[in-house]
Design a protein around this motif. Structure first.
Motif, mmCIF file in Angstrom:
data_model
loop_
_atom_site.group_PDB
_atom_site.id
_atom_site.type_symbol
_atom_site.label_atom_id
_atom_site.label_comp_id
_atom_site.label_asym_id
_atom_site.label_seq_id
_atom_site.Cartn_x
_atom_site.Cartn_y
_atom_site.Cartn_z
ATOM 1 N N ARG A 142 -4.203 -11.894 -2.179
ATOM 2 C CA ARG A 142 -3.719 -10.606 -2.693
ATOM 3 C C ARG A 142 -2.503 -10.138 -1.897
ATOM 4 N NH1 ARG A 142 -9.740 -7.803 -3.384
ATOM 5 N NH2 ARG A 142 -10.351 -9.081 -5.176
ATOM 6 N N ALA A 143 -2.365 -10.671 -0.681
ATOM 7 C CA ALA A 143 -1.194 -10.375 0.142
ATOM 8 C C ALA A 143 -0.197 -11.531 0.111
ATOM 9 C CB ALA A 143 -1.620 -10.101 1.583
ATOM 10 N N GLY A 144 -0.340 -12.428 -0.857
ATOM 11 C CA GLY A 144 0.582 -13.556 -0.970
ATOM 12 C C GLY A 144 0.491 -14.526 0.188
ATOM 13 N N TRP A 145 -0.658 -14.532 0.868
ATOM 14 C CA TRP A 145 -0.837 -15.353 2.071
ATOM 15 C C TRP A 145 -1.558 -16.632 1.684
ATOM 16 C CZ3 TRP A 145 -3.991 -13.776 7.039
ATOM 17 C CH2 TRP A 145 -3.388 -14.348 8.165
ATOM 18 N N ALA B 83 2.145 7.066 -5.852
ATOM 19 C CA ALA B 83 0.747 7.195 -6.260
ATOM 20 C C ALA B 83 0.530 6.529 -7.607
ATOM 21 C CB ALA B 83 0.353 8.669 -6.334
ATOM 22 N N GLN B 84 -0.520 5.710 -7.691
ATOM 23 C CA GLN B 84 -0.823 5.012 -8.944
ATOM 24 C C GLN B 84 -2.340 4.925 -9.099
ATOM 25 O OE1 GLN B 84 0.422 0.867 -9.209
ATOM 26 N NE2 GLN B 84 0.867 1.094 -11.382
ATOM 27 N N PRO B 85 -2.911 5.489 -10.155
ATOM 28 C CA PRO B 85 -4.361 5.424 -10.336
ATOM 29 C C PRO B 85 -4.859 3.990 -10.387
ATOM 30 C CG PRO B 85 -3.391 7.023 -11.840
ATOM 31 C CD PRO B 85 -2.248 6.268 -11.224
ATOM 32 N N TRP B 86 -6.050 3.775 -9.840
ATOM 33 C CA TRP B 86 -6.651 2.436 -9.835
ATOM 34 C C TRP B 86 -6.720 1.868 -11.249
ATOM 35 C CZ3 TRP B 86 -8.358 -1.210 -6.437
ATOM 36 C CH2 TRP B 86 -9.182 -2.227 -6.960
ATOM 37 N N ALA B 87 -7.160 2.709 -12.190
ATOM 38 C CA ALA B 87 -7.364 2.230 -13.559
ATOM 39 C C ALA B 87 -6.079 2.124 -14.363
ATOM 40 C CB ALA B 87 -8.347 3.154 -14.277
ATOM 41 N N ALA B 88 -4.971 2.589 -13.795
ATOM 42 C CA ALA B 88 -3.709 2.592 -14.551
ATOM 43 C C ALA B 88 -2.728 1.563 -13.989
ATOM 44 C CB ALA B 88 -3.096 3.986 -14.538
ATOM 45 N N GLY B 89 -3.243 0.461 -13.531
ATOM 46 C CA GLY B 89 -2.359 -0.621 -13.099
ATOM 47 C C GLY B 89 -2.510 -1.043 -11.653
ATOM 48 N N ALA C 220 -2.738 -4.957 -10.228
ATOM 49 C CA ALA C 220 -1.664 -5.428 -9.352
ATOM 50 C C ALA C 220 -2.219 -5.862 -7.992
ATOM 51 C CB ALA C 220 -0.607 -4.341 -9.176
ATOM 52 N N TYR C 221 -3.193 -5.116 -7.486
ATOM 53 C CA TYR C 221 -3.814 -5.459 -6.203
ATOM 54 C C TYR C 221 -4.489 -6.824 -6.280
ATOM 55 C CZ TYR C 221 -7.335 -5.234 -2.450
ATOM 56 O OH TYR C 221 -8.142 -5.515 -1.376
ATOM 57 N N ARG C 222 -5.281 -7.030 -7.311
ATOM 58 C CA ARG C 222 -6.002 -8.295 -7.454
ATOM 59 C C ARG C 222 -5.065 -9.452 -7.790
ATOM 60 N NH1 ARG C 222 -10.402 -5.013 -10.427
ATOM 61 N NH2 ARG C 222 -11.984 -4.709 -8.815
#
Length: 539
Positions: free
Chosen positions: A460-463, A415-421, A425-427
């Motif tokens: 975002r998926a390295g595609w 679990a990782q909060p959206w605002a905490a990294g 990382a997703y973008r």
């Protein structure tokens, strides 16, 4: 110039029978009545909606709920009059595309006036769209394909595009491209200049008042509490019989359920399966369960540096076969669908739903063995603290974990909060394996092209595009397809190509749950506007 219709069924007679942009009921009330919600004699309607926005300036709005306000107070050149329909003329009277698809000419309807009494001209349209572009806010990208705008006379707008864009009419329905009264906005610090991002100061005014041509005007906005809309006395079209809306910002579903039951509100927009069950059979209350175009998906990064075995195409296919889509629908609630692939049900070109019997654990185990993982493996699945239409992504992640355990993939949820990294990382494309959701930026299937290799979400998926150049090329092929039949054909090819391949698995098309007082008609789920206030009447 050759006229090409992007609408599947463009019917001006239908437009004339609708509320906003010149149509609607001819029994509009003018008595100013403001009786309590739920009172059949009241011309005031009280709506409870969620929170999560910070501005009502059309040039900046991007979140889920502000378009409901903007759609009531402003108008756009084109509009979606039904949730599954195509864009139809609203302020526009006629439109034409050039032979090469790079020029769109729009003519305004006669007699359009703003709430101020000022007549609308082509200059107002150009000002509004250029302001959105130059503010450089979140929604500015909607106008990326608009290179420049000409206004040869007061009724004509000529859009010069920098590339063919088969979704341009849909984009012109978007709230951020609503037409503003340029005189009023300029008087309050607005500008459409290239440096608007630093010189425009109209947001504070447009957060508390409206400057549009819509059926309503905003008379007050108390952040995190309520928005009040009142009938536009200078509305140029035919209005419904609702004189006033009080929109309460009340995200808790239990509170909405109780206030609807007591008659304190007329529409509850944030219901859950549980609260809808509580209202089942209640006198004077109608409930709606239906799919939105918000879609949840599993993402497996193509870069094994971040995802390890999840980058293997055979593993990705095994995951598809192992997921229990029916069980996921149960978690998301009544009205959930499982789209065939990236084009949601309800969009032009959608191939419908993934078949209910698609899940096959034995086939999934065989695919895993072919990938070299007959004994399975361990993998981290990172999930953030967001929810998809009220469904926690962590709940979906747990379901994925349980399903993959059936074929020997042991998932460790991180679990990782959206605002905490997580968000960064997703973008940035550095998340290996995750469950996420995607809400449509504009109501057109082309918005889903970002899932293709080389697209914003694809990366975002390295595609990258070179991983599947043939599929990547379908992006431009779709953009150039201004004929509906041609566009549908390409969209279907894309879905077939991604049905069993690629780093994304569409696991659920999320539902919306709305409950309302039966004294109202015209209440319905709306992807473009959350709820179209201009279609509601009091019975």
């Amino acid at each position: 110039m050759k006229k090409k219709f992007l609408a599947l069924a463009l019917s001006l007679t239908m437009v004339l029978g609708l509320a906003a942009c010149g149509g609607g009921s001819d029994n509009a009330s003018s008595d100013g009545s403001s009786a309590a919600a739920g009172d059949s004699g009241s011309s005031t309607v009280v709506v409870a909606m969620g929170s999560g926005f910070s501005t009502l300036d059309p040039g900046y709005v991007y979140e889920k709920y502000p378009p409901m306000i903007v759609n009531a107070c402003y108008e756009t050149l084109f509009k979606f009059y039904s949730n599954d329909g195509a864009p139809e003329p609203c302020l526009a009277d006629t439109y034409e595309f050039s032979e090469d698809g790079l020029t769109l000419t729009v003519t305004l309807k006669d007699g359009i006036t703003f709430a101020s009494g000022n007549p609308m001209t082509s200059a107002d349209v150009a000002f509004s769209i250029n302001r959105c572009k130059n503010l450089q806010g979140n929604p500015a990208f909607i106008a990326d394909t608009i290179d420049s705008i000409e206004t040869p006379d007061e009724k004509t707008i000529v859009f010069h595009l920098n590339q063919q864009d088969s979704a341009i009419l849909s984009k012109l329905t978007y709230s951020s491209l609503a037409v503003l009264d340029s005189a009023v906005v300029k008087e309050n610090g607005g500008t459409d200049a290239e440096d608007a991002a630093t010189t425009d100061t109209a947001q504070s005014y447009l957060d508390t008042a409206s400057a549009g041509s819509g059926m309503y005007v905003m008379t007050s906005y108390t952040p995190d509490e309520e928005v009040v809309l009142e009938k536009n006395p200078n509305y140029w079209g035919e209005a419904t019989n609702v004189d006033k809306y009080i929109i309460k910002i009340q995200p808790d579903s239990n509170t909405q359920m109780m206030t609807l039951s007591s008659g304190d509100i007329d529409v509850a927009m944030n219901m859950t399966d549980d609260t809808m069950e509580e209202l089942q059979g209640a006198d004077g209350i109608e409930i709606i369960n239906g799919a939105t175009k918000t879609v949840g998906f599993v993402m497996m990064n193509m870069n094994e540096t971040y995802s390890g075995p999840m980058a293997n195409p055979k593993v990705q296919q095994a995951v598809r076969k192992a997921l229990d889509y029916t069980g996921i629908q149960t978690i998301c609630g009544e009205g959930t669908l499982t789209p065939y692939d990236i084009i949601q049900v309800g969009f032009m070109g959608s191939k419908g739903e993934r078949t209910a019997d698609y899940t096959n654990l034995e086939e999934a185990k065989t695919l895993l063995a072919e990938a070299g993982y007959a004994e399975g493996f361990d993998v981290d699945l990172t999930v953030c603290d967001l929810d998809m239409e009220g469904v926690l992504l962590s709940d979906l992640a747990q379901k994925v974990k349980d399903d993959l355990a059936q074929i020997g993939i042991n998932v460790n949820i991180v679990a990782q909060p959206w605002a905490a990294g997580y968000g960064d990382a997703y973008r940035d494309g550095t998340l290996g394996f995750t469950v996420m959701y995607w809400g449509t930026d504009y109501n057109d299937p082309n918005v889903q092209l970002e899932f293709l290799p080389g697209g914003v979400v694809g990366l975002r998926a390295g595609w990258t595009a070179d991983m599947n150049q043939e599929l990547a090329d379908m992006y431009q092929e779709t953009m150039a397809a201004t004929d509906n039949d041609a566009r549908i054909a390409v969209l279907e090819k894309i879905q077939d190509a991604m049905y069993e391949d690629g780093p994304f698995v569409m696991i659920a098309q999320a539902p919306a749950h709305i409950a309302y007082n039966t004294r109202l008609s015209g209440v319905g789920i709306s992807d473009p506007y959350a709820l179209d206030l201009t279609l509601i009447n009091i019975q």
